[in-house]
Design an enzyme around this catalytic site. Structure first.
Site, PDB file in Angstrom:
ATOM      1  N   GLU A   1      -0.903  -4.211  10.330  1.00 26.65           N
ATOM      2  CA  GLU A   1      -0.005  -3.601   9.349  1.00 26.65           C
ATOM      3  C   GLU A   1      -0.267  -2.097   9.283  1.00 26.65           C
ATOM      4  O   GLU A   1      -1.332  -1.674   8.838  1.00 26.65           O
ATOM      5  CB  GLU A   1      -0.215  -4.224   7.963  1.00 26.65           C
ATOM      6  CG  GLU A   1       0.055  -5.719   7.923  1.00 26.65           C
ATOM      7  CD  GLU A   1      -0.267  -6.341   6.580  1.00 26.65           C
ATOM      8  OE1 GLU A   1      -0.704  -5.608   5.662  1.00 26.65           O
ATOM      9  OE2 GLU A   1      -0.090  -7.565   6.438  1.00 26.65           O
TER      10      GLU A   1
ATOM     11  N   HIS B   1      -5.960  -7.695  -1.408  1.00 24.87           N
ATOM     12  CA  HIS B   1      -5.373  -6.981  -2.538  1.00 24.87           C
ATOM     13  C   HIS B   1      -5.884  -7.501  -3.879  1.00 24.87           C
ATOM     14  O   HIS B   1      -5.839  -6.786  -4.883  1.00 24.87           O
ATOM     15  CB  HIS B   1      -3.849  -7.081  -2.504  1.00 24.87           C
ATOM     16  CG  HIS B   1      -3.202  -6.121  -1.553  1.00 24.87           C
ATOM     17  ND1 HIS B   1      -2.944  -4.807  -1.875  1.00 24.87           N
ATOM     18  CD2 HIS B   1      -2.768  -6.278  -0.282  1.00 24.87           C
ATOM     19  CE1 HIS B   1      -2.356  -4.206  -0.849  1.00 24.87           C
ATOM     20  NE2 HIS B   1      -2.258  -5.071   0.134  1.00 24.87           N
TER      21      HIS B   1
ATOM     22  N   ASP C   1      -1.311  -0.525  -0.026  1.00 23.04           N
ATOM     23  CA  ASP C   1      -0.199  -0.406   0.918  1.00 23.04           C
ATOM     24  C   ASP C   1       0.475   0.929   0.630  1.00 23.04           C
ATOM     25  O   ASP C   1       0.922   1.168  -0.507  1.00 23.04           O
ATOM     26  CB  ASP C   1       0.803  -1.546   0.736  1.00 23.04           C
ATOM     27  CG  ASP C   1       0.225  -2.901   1.102  1.00 23.04           C
ATOM     28  OD1 ASP C   1      -0.773  -2.939   1.845  1.00 23.04           O
ATOM     29  OD2 ASP C   1       0.769  -3.924   0.633  1.00 23.04           O
TER      30      ASP C   1
END
Length: 243
Positions: free
Chosen positions: A213, A144, A151
């Site tokens: 994720e 990130h 996300d």
């Protein structure tokens, strides 16, 4: 609060040749953006400058995100991408890693004072299965912190989130993208269907999904290069480094 050891990911061995693209804002008229940002609500140390906004990404990443949203709406006009998080400064990464560790402590009914070294290391292993180490080394930036990762989840135009079966940032096996793949339960089958829809629109725009994720996608960073290269380090090169 810091980790007792380093937990390097395989993709962090991949060299970076940053292409120099700037961070640009994610257009709020095309996506759902929560304000204030979820991590700002927790007290994460964002700078007040616009360039430090969590809703920024690299220019090509923004363009691909727009493509993904357009593809989604061409198939499902009632749906829209919600961007939960995007660019994350190293200081925010450190804050959130420490916050995640504190939450693991709390949920286990433990405190730092009564924590054994073995249990401490176990908790850090759990945290770093999902959170990247907030490394200051330019060769090993958190995804990130490159401006290459987002996300996201899906919302309908009435303002309701599609149920993915677990919340963003949950540290548990339920967060793995294919956790519900073999379920015979009708509700859990729908969770998997929703996750597959999200993955489909993002991969159509050139993103790769985090292996653990369901909400995390990236393009151009070390993780992306690793996945693009068949999870092979040799020959892979990332286009985005720490910003």
């Amino acid at each position: 609060m810091t980790a007792a050891k380093s937990y390097q990911k395989p993709y962090q061995q991949i060299p970076i040749r940053d292409c120099g693209e700037p961070l640009v804002p994610i257009p709020p008229e095309q996506f759902i953006l929560e304000s204030p940002h979820p991590y700002q609500k927790l007290g994460a140390p964002y700078d007040q400058s616009a360039a430090d906004s969590p809703y920024h990404v690299r220019r090509d990443v923004r363009d691909r995100l727009i493509q993904a949203n357009q593809y989604l709406q061409s198939q499902h006009p009632n749906l829209k991408i919600l961007v939960f998080d995007a660019y994350r400064p190293i200081e925010v990464q450190q804050f959130m890693v420490d916050y995640a560790f504190s939450e693991r402590l709390r949920s286990a009914g433990l405190t730092v004072e009564n924590l054994s070294e073995e249990r401490r290391n176990e908790l850090w292993r759990e945290v770093y299965q999902f959170w990247a180490v907030p490394s200051p080394d330019p060769a090993t930036p958190p995804p990130h912190s490159t401006g290459a990762a987002v996300d996201i989840t899906l919302f309908d135009l009435a303002g309701s989130a599609l149920n993915m079966g677990s919340p963003i940032d949950e540290i548990s096996p339920r967060s793995h993208p294919d956790y519900f793949v073999d379920s015979a339960d009708k509700i859990e089958v729908q969770y998997h269907h929703n996750r597959q829809l999200l993955k489909r629109v993002m991969t159509a725009a050139g993103f790769h999904q985090h292996p653990k994720e369901w909400w995390h996608f990236s393009h151009g960073d070390q993780m992306w290069a690793w996945l693009q290269n068949g999870r092979n380090v040799r020959g892979a090169i990332a286009r985005y480094g720490r910003y």
